[in-house]
Design an enzyme around this catalytic site. Structure first.
Site, PDB file in Angstrom:
ATOM      1  N   CYS A  53     -11.015   2.935   0.138  1.00 26.77           N
ATOM      2  CA  CYS A  53      -9.608   3.221   0.411  1.00 26.77           C
ATOM      3  C   CYS A  53      -9.243   2.360   1.609  1.00 26.77           C
ATOM      4  CB  CYS A  53      -9.424   4.703   0.742  1.00 26.77           C
ATOM      5  SG  CYS A  53      -7.796   5.093   1.422  1.00 26.77           S
TER       6      CYS A  53
ATOM      7  N   CYS B 240      -4.338  -1.572  -1.942  1.00 27.80           N
ATOM      8  CA  CYS B 240      -4.478  -0.130  -2.094  1.00 27.80           C
ATOM      9  C   CYS B 240      -5.408   0.086  -3.281  1.00 27.80           C
ATOM     10  CB  CYS B 240      -3.092   0.456  -2.376  1.00 27.80           C
ATOM     11  SG  CYS B 240      -3.091   2.217  -2.732  1.00 27.80           S
TER      12      CYS B 240
ATOM     13  N   ASP C 159       0.876  -1.177   0.000  1.00 29.47           N
ATOM     14  CA  ASP C 159       0.000   0.000   0.000  1.00 29.47           C
ATOM     15  C   ASP C 159       0.913   1.227   0.000  1.00 29.47           C
ATOM     16  OD1 ASP C 159      -2.449   1.527   0.348  1.00 29.47           O
ATOM     17  OD2 ASP C 159      -1.845   1.850   2.418  1.00 29.47           O
ATOM     18  N   SER C 160       0.313   2.384  -0.218  1.00 26.76           N
ATOM     19  CA  SER C 160       1.086   3.624  -0.124  1.00 26.76           C
ATOM     20  C   SER C 160       1.572   3.867   1.301  1.00 26.76           C
ATOM     21  CB  SER C 160       0.206   4.804  -0.545  1.00 26.76           C
ATOM     22  OG  SER C 160      -0.946   4.840   0.280  1.00 26.76           O
TER      23      SER C 160
ATOM     24  N   HIS D 207      -7.173   2.628   3.881  1.00 29.09           N
ATOM     25  CA  HIS D 207      -6.914   3.309   5.153  1.00 29.09           C
ATOM     26  C   HIS D 207      -8.203   3.425   5.991  1.00 29.09           C
ATOM     27  CE1 HIS D 207      -3.088   4.628   3.392  1.00 29.09           C
ATOM     28  NE2 HIS D 207      -2.738   5.105   4.571  1.00 29.09           N
TER      29      HIS D 207
ATOM     30  N   GLU E  54      -2.431   7.872   8.897  1.00 37.03           N
ATOM     31  CA  GLU E  54      -0.988   7.584   8.907  1.00 37.03           C
ATOM     32  C   GLU E  54      -0.369   7.969  10.253  1.00 37.03           C
ATOM     33  OE1 GLU E  54       1.439   6.359   6.612  1.00 37.03           O
ATOM     34  OE2 GLU E  54      -0.299   5.538   5.595  1.00 37.03           O
TER      35      GLU E  54
HETATM   36  N1  DGL Z   1      -4.762   3.181   0.998  1.00 37.03           N
HETATM   37  C1  DGL Z   1      -4.948   3.732  -0.256  1.00 37.03           C
HETATM   38  C2  DGL Z   1      -6.148   3.308  -1.023  1.00 37.03           C
HETATM   39  O1  DGL Z   1      -6.668   2.258  -0.761  1.00 37.03           O
HETATM   40  C3  DGL Z   1      -4.361   5.010  -0.685  1.00 37.03           C
HETATM   41  C4  DGL Z   1      -4.299   6.206   0.101  1.00 37.03           C
HETATM   42  C5  DGL Z   1      -3.387   7.205  -0.552  1.00 37.03           C
HETATM   43  O2  DGL Z   1      -2.195   6.952  -0.574  1.00 37.03           O
HETATM   44  O3  DGL Z   1      -3.874   8.199  -1.065  1.00 37.03           O
HETATM   45  O4  DGL Z   1      -6.584   3.972  -1.905  1.00 37.03           O
END
Ligand code: DGL
Length: 274
Positions: free
Chosen positions: A186, A75, A12-13, A188, A154
């Site tokens: 997302c 992600c 993931d990012s 997150h 984060e």
């Molecule tokens: N966790 C990510 C997603 O599922 C990306 C969040 C990001 O880096 O903008 O989209």
């Protein structure tokens, strides 16, 4: 050569994909897992597609060098921008990607109104357009990018004023429009499900796609006879960001011991460990 004992690679990012890792550990406790969070580049959401493809390719090469037997793109943003690209580039590698859970939401909704929370790149990608076209014909979608929310998660801020304000600004107008379902597009965002539930109340269903992604990984590994038969369960986490910051947030997000290591980008293309 990978074996059944080789790790599942997942990236993931940043820390978002840990919501998928959590589901994966529950589903497949014997698997060894290498998690990669590109925290040096988070957020991916506002970045151009080509750049996300470049990062995703570098991370895939890194995970393959660690002998990953399958790769989970945990992600939505990287899946939207790079999953097709990765499947073409690495044609002999199995990938599991994410797509916003519009299909189950469309099946569930009674009001015909669904809220979707995802990043700008996810909303702009072809993948999102295609799930909307296939599954949401009779459904009205209310979209919000929740600007700043990835950054708060984060930091491990799952319940503070900033996080609450971002979510209220996104969700209250959706509630006024009578949504009964929220899609978390997302990875997150599942970390703030308790707060989302406080805001939307009990009558709104919140869909976290992580368990179905974990089941999909299980199906693929099972079909290939590649599940780990022995005792594994080792979790290693790599970050391109600040190691001590991750060591601080990790226990807030993951209820499991994990080894944490630093990885460094070279020209934003290849990755090295120290
Ligand atoms: N966790 C990510 C997603 O599922 C990306 C969040 C990001 O880096 O903008 O989209």
């Amino acid at each position: 050569m990978t074996t059944n004992n080789s790790p599942i690679g997942i990236f993931d990012s940043g820390v978002g994909g840990l919501s998928v890792l959590r589901a994966l550990v529950e589903q497949l406790p014997n698997e060894n897992i290498i998690y990669f969070g590109d925290q040096g580049h988070v957020p991916y959401g506002p970045r151009p597609m080509e750049q996300i493809q470049q990062f995703s390719e570098g991370i895939t090469n890194f995970l393959l060098a660690q002998n990953a037997k399958i790769i989970i793109v945990a992600c939505n943003t990287a899946s939207a921008a790079a999953l097709k690209y990765l499947r073409e580039k690495f044609s002999d590698v199995q990938f599991v990607g994410m797509e916003p859970a519009i299909k189950p939401a469309a099946e569930y909704t009674q009001t015909g109104k669904v809220g979707v929370l995802a990043t700008p790149a996810t909303f702009q990608g072809e993948l999102y357009a295609s799930v909307v076209e296939r599954f949401a014909n009779d459904v009205e979608l209310f979209q919000n990018t929740c600007a700043g929310l990835v950054g708060e998660i984060e930091k491990g801020n799952l319940n503070g004023t900033e996080t609450r304000t971002i979510l209220q600004n996104a969700l209250l107008p959706m509630l006024e429009n009578n949504i009964d379902t929220v899609v978390l597009g997302c990875t997150h965002y599942p970390f703030v499900i308790p707060l989302i539930k406080q805001i939307v109340g009990e009558n709104v269903r919140v869909i976290d796609p992580a368990p179905s992604v974990a089941r999909q990984a299980q199906r693929l590994l099972e079909a290939g006879g590649r599940l780990n038969q022995g005792l594994g369960g080792k979790i290693q986490i790599f970050t391109t960001g600040d190691l001590s910051a991750l060591e601080f947030t990790l226990p807030i997000l993951l209820n499991k011991p994990a080894e944490v290591k630093l990885a460094l980008w070279e020209n934003n293309q290849t990755l090295k460990t120290l």
